[in-house]
Design a protein around this motif. Structure first.
Motif, PDB file in Angstrom:
ATOM      1  N   ILE A   4      40.139  42.471  38.797  1.00  0.00           N
ATOM      2  CA  ILE A   4      40.751  41.216  39.263  1.00  0.00           C
ATOM      3  C   ILE A   4      40.660  41.126  40.793  1.00  0.00           C
ATOM      4  CG2 ILE A   4      42.304  40.988  37.300  1.00  0.00           C
ATOM      5  CD1 ILE A   4      44.556  42.036  39.128  1.00  0.00           C
ATOM      6  N   THR A   5      40.890  39.929  41.326  1.00  0.00           N
ATOM      7  CA  THR A   5      40.842  39.754  42.786  1.00  0.00           C
ATOM      8  C   THR A   5      42.254  39.957  43.364  1.00  0.00           C
ATOM      9  OG1 THR A   5      41.347  37.398  42.701  1.00  0.00           O
ATOM     10  CG2 THR A   5      39.020  38.018  42.542  1.00  0.00           C
TER      11      THR A   5
ATOM     12  N   GLU B 142      44.397  37.079  42.505  1.00  0.00           N
ATOM     13  CA  GLU B 142      44.868  37.069  41.112  1.00  0.00           C
ATOM     14  C   GLU B 142      46.084  37.977  40.952  1.00  0.00           C
ATOM     15  OE1 GLU B 142      40.894  35.886  38.520  1.00  0.00           O
ATOM     16  OE2 GLU B 142      41.144  37.956  39.165  1.00  0.00           O
ATOM     17  N   TYR B 143      46.076  39.099  41.696  1.00  0.00           N
ATOM     18  CA  TYR B 143      47.244  39.988  41.606  1.00  0.00           C
ATOM     19  C   TYR B 143      48.467  39.309  42.228  1.00  0.00           C
ATOM     20  CZ  TYR B 143      50.505  43.744  41.887  1.00  0.00           C
ATOM     21  OH  TYR B 143      51.653  44.486  41.753  1.00  0.00           O
TER      22      TYR B 143
ATOM     23  N   ASP C 245      48.926  36.151  42.434  1.00  0.00           N
ATOM     24  CA  ASP C 245      49.309  35.086  41.496  1.00  0.00           C
ATOM     25  C   ASP C 245      50.174  35.638  40.364  1.00  0.00           C
ATOM     26  OD1 ASP C 245      48.192  32.886  42.691  1.00  0.00           O
ATOM     27  OD2 ASP C 245      46.256  33.091  41.685  1.00  0.00           O
ATOM     28  N   PHE C 246      49.797  36.828  39.897  1.00  0.00           N
ATOM     29  CA  PHE C 246      50.580  37.458  38.828  1.00  0.00           C
ATOM     30  C   PHE C 246      52.023  37.671  39.305  1.00  0.00           C
ATOM     31  CE2 PHE C 246      52.185  41.740  37.659  1.00  0.00           C
ATOM     32  CZ  PHE C 246      52.617  41.433  36.377  1.00  0.00           C
TER      33      PHE C 246
ATOM     34  N   PRO D 235      53.164  35.860  32.375  1.00  0.00           N
ATOM     35  CA  PRO D 235      52.324  36.387  33.468  1.00  0.00           C
ATOM     36  C   PRO D 235      51.548  37.640  33.045  1.00  0.00           C
ATOM     37  CG  PRO D 235      54.510  35.877  34.289  1.00  0.00           C
ATOM     38  CD  PRO D 235      54.574  35.737  32.804  1.00  0.00           C
ATOM     39  N   VAL D 236      52.189  38.493  32.243  1.00  0.00           N
ATOM     40  CA  VAL D 236      51.510  39.724  31.785  1.00  0.00           C
ATOM     41  C   VAL D 236      50.351  39.345  30.856  1.00  0.00           C
ATOM     42  CG1 VAL D 236      51.816  41.950  30.609  1.00  0.00           C
ATOM     43  CG2 VAL D 236      53.693  40.989  31.924  1.00  0.00           C
TER      44      VAL D 236
ATOM     45  N   LYS E 299      48.636  36.533  30.835  1.00  0.00           N
ATOM     46  CA  LYS E 299      47.564  35.934  31.644  1.00  0.00           C
ATOM     47  C   LYS E 299      46.751  37.014  32.358  1.00  0.00           C
ATOM     48  CE  LYS E 299      48.551  32.495  34.578  1.00  0.00           C
ATOM     49  NZ  LYS E 299      49.422  31.577  35.345  1.00  0.00           N
ATOM     50  N   LEU E 300      47.469  37.968  32.937  1.00  0.00           N
ATOM     51  CA  LEU E 300      46.782  39.032  33.677  1.00  0.00           C
ATOM     52  C   LEU E 300      45.939  39.892  32.726  1.00  0.00           C
ATOM     53  CD1 LEU E 300      46.672  40.201  36.638  1.00  0.00           C
ATOM     54  CD2 LEU E 300      48.205  41.970  35.820  1.00  0.00           C
TER      55      LEU E 300
ATOM     56  N   LYS F 227      42.774  37.951  31.836  1.00  0.00           N
ATOM     57  CA  LYS F 227      41.798  37.946  32.943  1.00  0.00           C
ATOM     58  C   LYS F 227      41.126  39.304  33.056  1.00  0.00           C
ATOM     59  CE  LYS F 227      44.088  34.596  35.920  1.00  0.00           C
ATOM     60  NZ  LYS F 227      44.968  34.447  37.070  1.00  0.00           N
ATOM     61  N   GLU F 228      41.963  40.345  32.981  1.00  0.00           N
ATOM     62  CA  GLU F 228      41.473  41.716  33.119  1.00  0.00           C
ATOM     63  C   GLU F 228      40.464  42.036  31.998  1.00  0.00           C
ATOM     64  OE1 GLU F 228      44.853  44.287  32.770  1.00  0.00           O
ATOM     65  OE2 GLU F 228      43.570  46.065  32.615  1.00  0.00           O
TER      66      GLU F 228
ATOM     67  N   LYS G 299      37.049  40.069  32.143  1.00  0.00           N
ATOM     68  CA  LYS G 299      36.204  40.398  33.292  1.00  0.00           C
ATOM     69  C   LYS G 299      35.597  41.793  33.162  1.00  0.00           C
ATOM     70  CE  LYS G 299      38.062  37.502  36.909  1.00  0.00           C
ATOM     71  NZ  LYS G 299      38.575  37.544  38.278  1.00  0.00           N
TER      72      LYS G 299
END
Lengths: 295, 266
Positions: A96-97, A100-101, A103-104, B5-6, B8-9, B12-13, B16
């Protein structure tokens, strides 16, 4: 001044061995309180610093004792809104960027989108990472990741910051950035509780320190009072009345007053008496040796 | 909603990671392989080719559903990223729910992409074999299979989450997850066989029955035959029942996982 963090009679033991279990006590009735101050938590490796921090954050469960943050039990998730935490050698998914972190974290704290950009910029400026937030974390150096995570812990404007070895793994520039942010937080009236084995940093930054050795708190005191308690001697600077050339002599505690009396009788003018104290590092070493531990 | 939020992360993780693209590439390669295998078939080459393509689709989905939750959860716990997450106002149960839903979102994207790849592949096989198969019906059937695979993935992901908390080794959690899937596929056949056999003792028959109802039955989601054989049909009641089965079973597994995770020292 109210207690921000209160740890009382904390005990924790782990079972070791496969067939024959034996208990190893890691924390032996650890108690201390943190107010609105910079509180350094020091001790040798394996003294119980990280275990104490893990118990404070609720990652492990103490066998005995109580931890209160802002008067509430640490198991109450709501207190974490006021707390920022950075573990030792932190890891984040590298795919992740940086943004993004952030944003989390902003999602977790419910920070609205229109406020985010400004907040991110302010924090990234603080840790000197402006312009890299869109890059994947895999392209960051270790120090940059640590600085980004440190910045992210400040996103919710915490009243208490808990840092486990925040300086380890950082270069001198990174250490100086973190140290200046910690000082700034203190000026803003926030509390910082951090563990470190870089004693020079602790001595420079902390208002008070706790020394933990072998799972026991050996001492909790202000840095200045602690150092004054460990005065080993004095350097007396003096000169003959009417002369400009200075003389100096080092004397121990017992010799100080007789020596000053002698100088007065012999017509010397005392220019300066400077105490010579053990450094915080020397004090820590003496505690470790006193408990039969190794440095 | 602190799980969102968890989730979503985690999504994404997961998407990717190289693993995600890698699995889709494997899917494409296996479709080519299915075409060549269909060429070798003595009988109905289109059906053989489609069969192979859907078998690969089925097993790749299972592999994805086992590996994504296991790898993200294990990495979080072993690399201590979980400390950063749980130091925020997120309860352990929300964290676990977030990881699960994030994995499901990644699975949904994987299946969405796979659906197109497999549909094009299956239609391609029928085209190159110069045999007419009604395209719309095939695509519709593959879509229904994809939905059932999503449900299967949801249940399998719940088990993977459970094994990630239960075991301290990522390999063990992955292997046990996949073994559970394989046994869940065969359990119905074993039960049928055992109950109709005179050589199995009543006690063993009872044991097999208990195991059958206790362990997840992944053969319920196996709609490959329906997708290939156009004369077969699946009732909407059957589909509603497997949705209910997935929901109830997944919730039960996740509740046990949460109970365990709340007691686990990190």
């Amino acid at each position: 001044m109210g207690k921000v963090l209160e740890v009382s009679k904390l005990r924790k033991a782990y079972s070791l061995g496969f067939l024959v279990k034996r208990k190893k006590e890691i924390l032996k009735s650890v108690s201390f309180s943190v107010f609105n101050e910079i509180f350094g938590f020091i001790g040798p490796n394996g003294a119980g610093k990280t275990t104490t921090i893990k118990a404070i954050m609720g990652f492990i469960f103490p066998d005995h004792g109580e931890i209160r943050v802002f008067g509430k039990l640490n198991t109450d998730v709501s207190v974490k809104r006021k707390v920022g935490f950075l573990p030792e050698r932190p890891y984040v998914p590298l795919s992740i960027t940086g943004k993004e972190y952030l944003d989390f974290c902003a999602d977790v704290y419910g920070i609205p989108y229109y406020e985010r950009r400004k907040k991110y910029l302010k924090l990234l400026e603080l840790v000197e990472l402006v312009g890299v937030e869109e890059r994947k974390l895999s392209s960051y150096s270790k120090g940059m990741v640590q600085r980004l995570l440190f910045a992210a812990t400040l996103l919710n404007e915490p009243e208490l910051l808990i840092l486990d070895e925040p300086m380890s793994g950082l270069d001198p520039v990174g250490r100086s950035i973190i140290a200046s942010v910690i000082r700034k937080l203190k000026e803003e009236g926030k509390a910082v509780f951090y563990s470190s084995h870089i004693i020079q940093d602790v001595e420079r930054l902390s208002d008070r320190v706790a020394i933990i050795v072998g799972g026991e708190i050996k001492l909790v005191d202000s840095v200045s009072s602690l150092i004054s308690k460990f005065i080993t001697g004095y350097t007396v600077v003096y000169r003959k009345v009417g002369e400009s050339s200075l003389l100096s002599k080092e004397v121990n505690r017992q010799e100080l007053w007789p020596f000053l009396e002698k100088l007065r009788k012999e017509g010397y003018e005392i220019v300066e008496v400077e105490p010579k104290s053990l450094s915080l590092e020397d004090i820590l070493v003496s505690f470790i040796k006193g408990s039969g531990g190794t440095v | 909603m602190s799980f969102w939020p968890v989730a979503k992360l985690t999504f994404k993780e997961s998407v990717k990671e190289r693993f995600f693209i890698g699995m889709l590439l494997v899917e494409v390669l296996l479709l080519f392989l299915s075409y060549y295998l269909s060429e070798l078939a003595a009988g109905d080459s289109v059906k053989v080719g489609m069969d192979f393509a859907l078998v690969f689709y089925f097993f790749l989905t299972a592999l994805f559903a086992v590996m994504v939750p296991v790898s993200t959860l294990f990495r979080d716990i072993s690399d201590k990223f979980v400390y950063l997450i749980l130091s925020k106002p997120i309860k352990r149960e929300s964290y676990l729910a977030g990881k699960y839903f994030g994995s499901l979102m990644a699975l949904a994207l994987f299946l969405f992409a796979s659906f197109f790849i497999v549909s094009v592949g299956v239609l391609g096989i029928s085209h190159f074999a110069r045999l007419y198969v009604p395209h719309v019906i095939v695509v519709e059937r593959i879509f229904l299979l994809t939905l059932s695979l999503f449900l299967m993935g949801a249940l399998l992901s719940a088990f993977s989450t459970f094994f990630s908390i239960l075991f301290t080794s990522q390999t063990l959690a992955t292997v046990v997850g996949f073994l559970l899937f394989l046994s869940g596929l065969e359990l119905a056949s074993v039960k049928e066989l055992a109950l109709s056999s005179d050589y199995v003792s009543p006690f063993n028959k009872l044991l097999i029955k208990v195991l059958y109802y206790f362990f997840p039955n992944f053969s319920l989601y196996d709609l490959k035959a329906y997708a290939v054989h156009l004369q077969l049909s699946v009732s909407s009641l059957y589909f509603a029942l497997i949705v209910l089965y997935t929901l109830l079973y997944s919730c039960a597994v996740l509740l046990i996982s949460t109970w365990l995770f709340n007691r686990r020292e990190l």
